[in-house]
Design a protein around this motif. Structure first.
Motif, mmCIF file in Angstrom:
data_model
loop_
_atom_site.group_PDB
_atom_site.id
_atom_site.type_symbol
_atom_site.label_atom_id
_atom_site.label_comp_id
_atom_site.label_asym_id
_atom_site.label_seq_id
_atom_site.Cartn_x
_atom_site.Cartn_y
_atom_site.Cartn_z
ATOM 1 N N ASP A 197 0.852 -1.182 0.000
ATOM 2 C CA ASP A 197 0.000 0.000 0.000
ATOM 3 C C ASP A 197 0.893 1.239 0.000
ATOM 4 O OD1 ASP A 197 0.958 0.254 2.625
ATOM 5 O OD2 ASP A 197 -0.844 -0.639 3.489
ATOM 6 N N ALA A 198 0.262 2.416 -0.102
ATOM 7 C CA ALA A 198 1.019 3.664 -0.213
ATOM 8 C C ALA A 198 1.899 3.893 1.007
ATOM 9 C CB ALA A 198 0.064 4.832 -0.425
ATOM 10 N N ALA A 199 1.383 3.594 2.199
ATOM 11 C CA ALA A 199 2.153 3.826 3.430
ATOM 12 C C ALA A 199 3.427 2.984 3.441
ATOM 13 C CB ALA A 199 1.293 3.515 4.652
ATOM 14 N N THR A 200 3.321 1.743 2.983
ATOM 15 C CA THR A 200 4.500 0.871 2.930
ATOM 16 C C THR A 200 5.539 1.401 1.948
ATOM 17 O OG1 THR A 200 3.046 -1.017 3.403
ATOM 18 C CG2 THR A 200 5.246 -1.512 2.588
ATOM 19 N N VAL A 201 5.066 1.900 0.809
ATOM 20 C CA VAL A 201 5.988 2.454 -0.188
ATOM 21 C C VAL A 201 6.724 3.656 0.393
ATOM 22 C CG1 VAL A 201 6.156 3.586 -2.444
ATOM 23 C CG2 VAL A 201 4.638 1.610 -2.160
ATOM 24 N N HIS A 202 6.004 4.556 1.039
ATOM 25 C CA HIS A 202 6.636 5.755 1.584
ATOM 26 C C HIS A 202 7.593 5.415 2.734
ATOM 27 C CE1 HIS A 202 4.661 8.730 -0.870
ATOM 28 N NE2 HIS A 202 3.468 8.182 -0.618
ATOM 29 N N ARG A 203 7.262 4.400 3.534
ATOM 30 C CA ARG A 203 8.179 3.997 4.604
ATOM 31 C C ARG A 203 9.478 3.449 4.031
ATOM 32 N NH1 ARG A 203 3.534 2.059 7.317
ATOM 33 N NH2 ARG A 203 3.937 -0.058 6.523
ATOM 34 N N ALA A 204 9.365 2.653 2.941
ATOM 35 C CA ALA A 204 10.570 2.103 2.316
ATOM 36 C C ALA A 204 11.450 3.225 1.763
ATOM 37 C CB ALA A 204 10.182 1.127 1.206
ATOM 38 N N LEU A 205 10.822 4.222 1.151
ATOM 39 C CA LEU A 205 11.583 5.343 0.614
ATOM 40 C C LEU A 205 12.183 6.181 1.739
ATOM 41 C CD1 LEU A 205 9.187 6.421 -2.293
ATOM 42 C CD2 LEU A 205 11.423 5.339 -2.518
ATOM 43 N N GLY A 206 11.438 6.333 2.815
ATOM 44 C CA GLY A 206 11.966 7.075 3.956
ATOM 45 C C GLY A 206 13.154 6.375 4.596
ATOM 46 N N THR A 207 13.156 5.057 4.544
ATOM 47 C CA THR A 207 14.259 4.286 5.135
ATOM 48 C C THR A 207 15.516 4.378 4.290
ATOM 49 O OG1 THR A 207 12.679 2.728 6.120
ATOM 50 C CG2 THR A 207 14.972 1.982 5.877
ATOM 51 N N HIS A 208 15.354 4.374 2.974
ATOM 52 C CA HIS A 208 16.528 4.278 2.098
ATOM 53 C C HIS A 208 16.790 5.546 1.267
ATOM 54 C CE1 HIS A 208 17.318 0.073 2.962
ATOM 55 N NE2 HIS A 208 16.013 -0.162 2.858
ATOM 56 N N GLY A 209 15.970 6.570 1.408
ATOM 57 C CA GLY A 209 16.232 7.823 0.710
ATOM 58 C C GLY A 209 16.254 7.633 -0.800
ATOM 59 N N ASP A 210 17.335 8.104 -1.439
ATOM 60 C CA ASP A 210 17.436 8.022 -2.886
ATOM 61 C C ASP A 210 17.972 6.689 -3.384
ATOM 62 O OD1 ASP A 210 16.383 10.513 -3.285
ATOM 63 O OD2 ASP A 210 18.316 11.528 -3.443
ATOM 64 N N ASP A 211 18.197 5.740 -2.495
ATOM 65 C CA ASP A 211 18.610 4.405 -2.931
ATOM 66 C C ASP A 211 17.350 3.602 -3.247
ATOM 67 O OD1 ASP A 211 19.667 1.934 -3.396
ATOM 68 O OD2 ASP A 211 20.859 1.830 -1.556
ATOM 69 N N PHE A 212 16.851 3.808 -4.464
ATOM 70 C CA PHE A 212 15.581 3.199 -4.845
ATOM 71 C C PHE A 212 15.697 1.688 -5.041
ATOM 72 C CE2 PHE A 212 12.440 6.606 -6.486
ATOM 73 C CZ PHE A 212 12.746 7.422 -5.413
ATOM 74 N N ASP A 213 16.890 1.191 -5.370
ATOM 75 C CA ASP A 213 17.066 -0.260 -5.463
ATOM 76 C C ASP A 213 16.828 -0.905 -4.103
ATOM 77 O OD1 ASP A 213 17.639 -0.418 -8.173
ATOM 78 O OD2 ASP A 213 19.794 -0.124 -7.879
ATOM 79 N N ALA A 214 17.402 -0.295 -3.061
ATOM 80 C CA ALA A 214 17.210 -0.822 -1.708
ATOM 81 C C ALA A 214 15.756 -0.698 -1.280
ATOM 82 C CB ALA A 214 18.126 -0.084 -0.728
ATOM 83 N N ALA A 215 15.108 0.399 -1.666
ATOM 84 C CA ALA A 215 13.689 0.578 -1.331
ATOM 85 C C ALA A 215 12.838 -0.484 -2.014
ATOM 86 C CB ALA A 215 13.229 1.969 -1.712
ATOM 87 N N ALA A 216 13.140 -0.788 -3.283
ATOM 88 C CA ALA A 216 12.389 -1.819 -4.001
ATOM 89 C C ALA A 216 12.597 -3.182 -3.354
ATOM 90 C CB ALA A 216 12.817 -1.847 -5.467
ATOM 91 N N SER A 217 13.823 -3.481 -2.908
ATOM 92 C CA SER A 217 14.101 -4.743 -2.231
ATOM 93 C C SER A 217 13.328 -4.835 -0.922
ATOM 94 C CB SER A 217 15.601 -4.876 -1.981
ATOM 95 O OG SER A 217 15.896 -6.069 -1.286
ATOM 96 N N LEU A 218 13.267 -3.721 -0.177
ATOM 97 C CA LEU A 218 12.524 -3.709 1.086
ATOM 98 C C LEU A 218 11.033 -3.946 0.847
ATOM 99 C CD1 LEU A 218 12.387 -3.345 4.115
ATOM 100 C CD2 LEU A 218 12.386 -0.852 3.768
ATOM 101 N N LEU A 219 10.495 -3.394 -0.240
ATOM 102 C CA LEU A 219 9.084 -3.624 -0.551
ATOM 103 C C LEU A 219 8.833 -5.096 -0.865
ATOM 104 C CD1 LEU A 219 8.257 -0.474 -2.720
ATOM 105 C CD2 LEU A 219 7.461 -0.983 -0.413
ATOM 106 N N ALA A 220 9.769 -5.752 -1.546
ATOM 107 C CA ALA A 220 9.629 -7.190 -1.797
ATOM 108 C C ALA A 220 9.673 -7.961 -0.479
ATOM 109 C CB ALA A 220 10.729 -7.659 -2.736
ATOM 110 N N ASP A 221 10.544 -7.544 0.456
ATOM 111 C CA ASP A 221 10.587 -8.165 1.783
ATOM 112 C C ASP A 221 9.240 -8.050 2.474
ATOM 113 O OD1 ASP A 221 13.254 -8.791 1.455
ATOM 114 O OD2 ASP A 221 13.991 -7.031 2.550
ATOM 115 N N ASN A 222 8.663 -6.865 2.419
ATOM 116 C CA ASN A 222 7.375 -6.629 3.075
ATOM 117 C C ASN A 222 6.278 -7.493 2.475
ATOM 118 O OD1 ASN A 222 8.397 -4.680 4.841
ATOM 119 N ND2 ASN A 222 8.036 -3.002 3.397
ATOM 120 N N ALA A 223 6.241 -7.595 1.135
ATOM 121 C CA ALA A 223 5.216 -8.410 0.488
ATOM 122 C C ALA A 223 5.381 -9.877 0.857
ATOM 123 C CB ALA A 223 5.278 -8.231 -1.032
#
Length: 578
Positions: A197-223
């Motif tokens: 959901d949107a909140a999960t996406v924003h939390r991942a981006l907040g955790t990793h900033g401009d490292d979008f690869d890491a944010a995408a990996s974190l979203l896969a972890d969450n799913a």
């Protein structure tokens, strides 16, 4: 320097709890002219679980798309280029299935879903088939931009209704919209998006900033942690900056090129020797020259002195050669190929030893229909070369058509050409400006409806009419159009008022091609040329149907009366001759 299109991109894919990852993803971020002419492409494909080879299909779909899309013509729009590539990919996947053991069961074949986001200029373009998804990420919600192509058979039971490789052809969803700086997009397979959901996406981006690869990996972890049982693929795209809104995203660079000096006979210039001036106008000077290396005669075109202080015009001037290099027709002027480095701003084109159509009309004031047809057919073939590349000539007139000594006809002068692929995403995506000679311009340009291939057809029909009569079909009425009411007041002068010996069907064919409303003209240039050679019944003079068809009762009454009169007359003759 003005900011161009820049993005931040992150991607991640994994098999999850499945033994094989049937998802495939990729992106292409070109630089230079390809960034402006083709844009940035992000693509995602998802195989179907019932097939043991769908991961091959997913990889082929994404790799093929990212490779082949950039090999399509820069003149094409995103929609045409991308759909052509996907249609070819679909046909290839379907053929692979037909050659395999799954030829009678597509669910085991080379099948996958597919979504792509192409960012070009100031616009986003979406291509989609299946149930992968593209979202626009808002602060509180995920806005789904794609439609799931699934059939609901029963509660809890759904089936994929559309995918690449299922059949020999496929319907591809397409949509586009303007971009805004700061926008965030999410591309995901169903194994990921069903648990995000949107909140999960924003939390991942907040955790990793401009490292979008890491944010995408974190979203896969969450799913995965939330129970996903499928493959997981996530792509994140943020729009950082956009190019300035310009009339055209021109791919031709003129930086470092000096304005040419005034050219004169016997002067040496850029490896050429100037022979003489051929033509001069308010826009350019044209000279005949000889290539010192090859001895070939060429035409050198340089910008007019009056326009040298206008950067936009100089950019468009350079576009002429770019257009010429992308057309392949015996009836379009060709550029001169040279590997020499260029120091000045000029265009080198082939030299046509012949005369303009304007000169031809002076020499042939009452030409035969066959001679006109031969010329018009060749001009039409040249226009078709433009239209196949999604270009409009927009300035077809007698001075822009050359006829060489062999009778070959060529379209020249590309200064007014509209290139759809370069214009999309700009402030003028449609051909709306009046750029051609007014008396040959279709009425829709004057009313702001914009041009199309039917507009070039109108100009071609004006040429045909003028060649046959020496006159214009509407006189100068077209040049005074400002509103739709003015269009309705246009009055066509019948061809046979000037040349009564010409067939009436020819007037009907030209009247249709010259109709003030574009949709009422012939549907294509080929139809117009066919009508000029083989007119159908709709162009033949209408004869009144026989009386028996119009009024059968009256017909039989008249016939009965005539028979009665005949009988009485025969009886009278028999009696009088006894």
């Amino acid at each position: 320097m003005a900011a161009g299109l820049r993005i931040t991109l992150g991607q991640h894919s994994r098999a999850g709890r499945k033994p094989v990852n049937q998802d495939f993803h990729g992106a292409a971020v070109p630089t230079g002219t390809r960034l402006s002419t083709k844009g940035i492409a992000i693509a995602l494909a998802d195989g179907i679980g019932s097939s043991a080879v769908s991961q091959v299909a997913s990889a082929a779909a994404v790799r093929g798309f990212l490779d082949d899309y950039y090999d399509t013509s820069e003149a094409w729009t995103v929609r045409r280029a991308a759909q052509r590539v996907l249609e070819a990919t679909n046909a290839w996947l379907h053929a692979q299935t037909r050659r395999s053991d799954a030829r009678f069961d597509p669910d085991r074949g080379y099948v996958c879903t597919f979504s792509a986001l192409i960012l070009k200029g100031r616009e986003a373009h979406l291509l989609h088939v299946g149930d992968t998804r593209i979202y626009r990420v808002h602060a509180q919600a995920l806005e789904q931009l794609t439609e799931d192509h699934r059939l609901h058979a029963a509660p809890g039971q759904t089936y994929l209704a559309r995918a690449l490789g299922v059949g020999p052809s496929v319907e591809i969803d397409y949509r586009h919209w303007p971009l805004e700086p700061g926008e965030l997009y999410l591309l995901a397979s169903d194994g990921a998006y069903e648990h995000l959901d949107a909140a999960t996406v924003h939390r991942a981006l907040g955790t990793h900033g401009d490292d979008f690869d890491a944010a995408a990996s974190l979203l896969a972890d969450n799913a995965l942690a939330r129970g996903s049982q499928d493959n997981l693929t996530v792509q994140l795209v943020r729009i950082d900056t956009l190019p300035e809104p310009e009339a055209h995203q021109l791919p031709v660079q003129r930086e470092g090129l000096a304005l040419p000096p005034p050219l004169q006979a016997r002067m040496r210039f850029e490896g050429y020797t100037i022979v003489r001036e051929l033509h001069a106008s308010a826009r350019s000077q044209v000279h005949l020259a000889v290539d010192d290396q090859s001895g070939q005669q060429v035409v050198l075109k340089t910008p007019s002195v009056d326009l040298r202080a206008q950067p936009a015009w100089l950019d468009r001037f350079m576009l002429e050669e770019w257009v010429a290099r992308r057309l392949d027709s015996a009836h379009v002027l060709k550029p001169c190929a040279t590997e020499r480095p260029r120091q000045h701003l000029y265009v080198a084109l082939e030299y046509v030893d012949g005369q303009t159509l304007a000169q031809w009309m002076t020499d042939h004031p009452a030409p035969s229909l066959d001679s006109v047809r031969r010329i018009i057919e060749q001009v039409a073939r040249g226009l078709q070369a433009f239209h196949r590349k999604e270009m409009l000539h927009q300035d077809l007139r007698p001075e822009n058509v050359m006829i060489d000594a062999t009778g070959t006809v060529k379209i020249i002068d590309f200064g007014s050409v509209h290139v759809a692929g370069l214009a999309e995403g700009s402030s003028e995506p449609r051909p709306e400006a009046l750029v051609g000679t007014l008396q040959y311009t279709a009425p829709e340009y004057f009313t702001g409806l914009g041009g199309s291939a039917a507009s070039d057809l109108f100009s071609l029909a004006v040429l045909a009419y003028q060649m046959l009569t020496g006159q214009l079909p509407y006189g100068l009425q077209v040049t005074r159009i400002r509103t739709e009411r003015d269009v309705a007041r246009l009055r066509y002068t019948p061809l046979r008022e000037h040349r009564p010996e010409l067939p009436s069907w020819l007037d009907a064919v030209l009247r249709r091609a010259l109709h003030p409303q574009a949709p009422k003209r012939q549907e294509a240039l080929s139809e117009f040329i066919h009508d000029l050679h083989d007119p159908g019944l709709q162009y033949q003079p209408r004869r009144a149907p026989p009386l028996i068809e119009r009024h059968p009762v009256v017909f039989w009454k008249v016939l009965s009366a005539a028979l009665a009169v005949a009988v009485v007359l025969l009886l009278w003759l028999r009696i009088t001759h006894r």
